[in-house]
Scaffold this active site. Structure first.
Site, PDB file in Angstrom:
ATOM      1  N   SER A  98      80.290  81.582  42.696  1.00  8.00           N
ATOM      2  CA  SER A  98      79.311  82.613  43.032  1.00  8.00           C
ATOM      3  C   SER A  98      78.515  82.222  44.266  1.00  8.00           C
ATOM      4  O   SER A  98      78.262  81.037  44.494  1.00  8.00           O
ATOM      5  CB  SER A  98      78.346  82.806  41.859  1.00  8.00           C
ATOM      6  OG  SER A  98      77.299  83.703  42.201  1.00  8.00           O
ATOM      7  N   TYR A 111      71.639  79.086  36.585  1.00  6.07           N
ATOM      8  CA  TYR A 111      72.955  79.678  36.845  1.00  6.07           C
ATOM      9  C   TYR A 111      73.463  79.237  38.216  1.00  6.07           C
ATOM     10  O   TYR A 111      74.617  78.823  38.363  1.00  6.07           O
ATOM     11  CB  TYR A 111      72.860  81.208  36.770  1.00  6.07           C
ATOM     12  CG  TYR A 111      74.106  81.921  37.221  1.00  6.07           C
ATOM     13  CD1 TYR A 111      75.219  81.998  36.396  1.00  6.07           C
ATOM     14  CD2 TYR A 111      74.168  82.531  38.471  1.00  6.07           C
ATOM     15  CE1 TYR A 111      76.365  82.657  36.808  1.00  6.07           C
ATOM     16  CE2 TYR A 111      75.304  83.194  38.893  1.00  6.07           C
ATOM     17  CZ  TYR A 111      76.405  83.262  38.056  1.00  6.07           C
ATOM     18  OH  TYR A 111      77.534  83.908  38.466  1.00  6.07           O
TER      19      TYR A 111
END
Length: 168
Positions: A98, A111
Site C-alpha cells: 500500500s 496499518y
C-alpha cells in the site's frame, strides 16, 4: 469474479481457494495443495486489515492483529512461496502492499507501518530471488473506495470502487 474475468481472457481453467492466511501453520499445506493440484506460475497475495487505529494506539493487543495480518502472515506465506519458486527456477509472486507504507500518517500509522515492512520485505526478497528465475512484484494501489476509506474526508472523490480496480 476474478475467475470469470480470467476465463473470459482465455484461461483454460481457473481454480481458487479461500484460506485464513492469519493461520500461518497452514501455509505449508496450502502451498502443497496448490502445487499438487494446479499448474501455478503466478502467485498473488492480498491480505489487509486496517483495524482500529485509536484502539491500537491505546493497547498493543489491538495493534498486534493489524501487524500480524498485514505483515507477519504475509511474510510467512511469501517465504514459503519464494522457496518453492526458487526450487522450480521460475515463477511470479505479486503481493499487494500500500502507498500507506510510504510515510507514517497519524490516522493510520499502525496499518502504514505493517505495509512499509511488507514493502521492505518484498524488496529484499526480490533481490534474493531475481537471479533464480523468480520475479517479485510489489503492487501499491492508492486509495480506492472500500470499507476502510468510507467516511474519510475526501473519500467521496476517490476514482473507483475496489471491485472495479480488480478488472484493470
Amino acid at each position: 469474479m476474478v475467475a470469470a474475468d480470467l476465463k473470459m481472457r482465455g484461461a483454460a481453467s481457473v481454480a481458487w481457494q479461500i484460506a485464513d492466511l492469519d493461520d500461518t501453520a497452514q501455509h505449508p499445506a496450502l502451498l502443497h495443495h496448490a502445487t499438487e493440484t494446479l499448474a501455478v506460475w503466478m502467485w498473488r497475495t492480498c491480505a489487509w486489515s486496517a483495524g482500529d487505529q485509536a484502539a491500537a494506539e491505546a493497547d498493543f493487543a489491538e495493534a498486534a492483529p493489524i501487524l500480524h495480518t498485514n505483515f507477519v502472515s504475509a511474510v510467512s506465506l511469501l517465504t514459503w512461496l519464494a522457496n518453492y519458486c526458487v526450487e522450480q527456477h521460475a515463477g511470479v509472486i505479486a503481493a499487494i502492499s500500500s502507498v500507506a507504507g510510504e510515510r507514517g500518517r497519524r490516522s493510520n500509522y499502525v496499518y502504514g507501518a505493517s505495509k512499509a515492512g511488507l514493502s521492505a520485505f518484498l524488496s529484499g526478497l526480490r533481490n534474493r530471488v531475481d537471479r533464480q528465475g523468480v520475479t517479485v512484484l510489489t503492487i501499491k494501489p492508492g486509495p480506492v473506495k472500500t470499507a476502510m476509506t468510507a467516511g474519510m474526508p475526501g473519500s467521496e472523490g476517490l476514482p473507483m470502487q475496489a471491485r472495479s480496480r480488480r478488472r484493470l
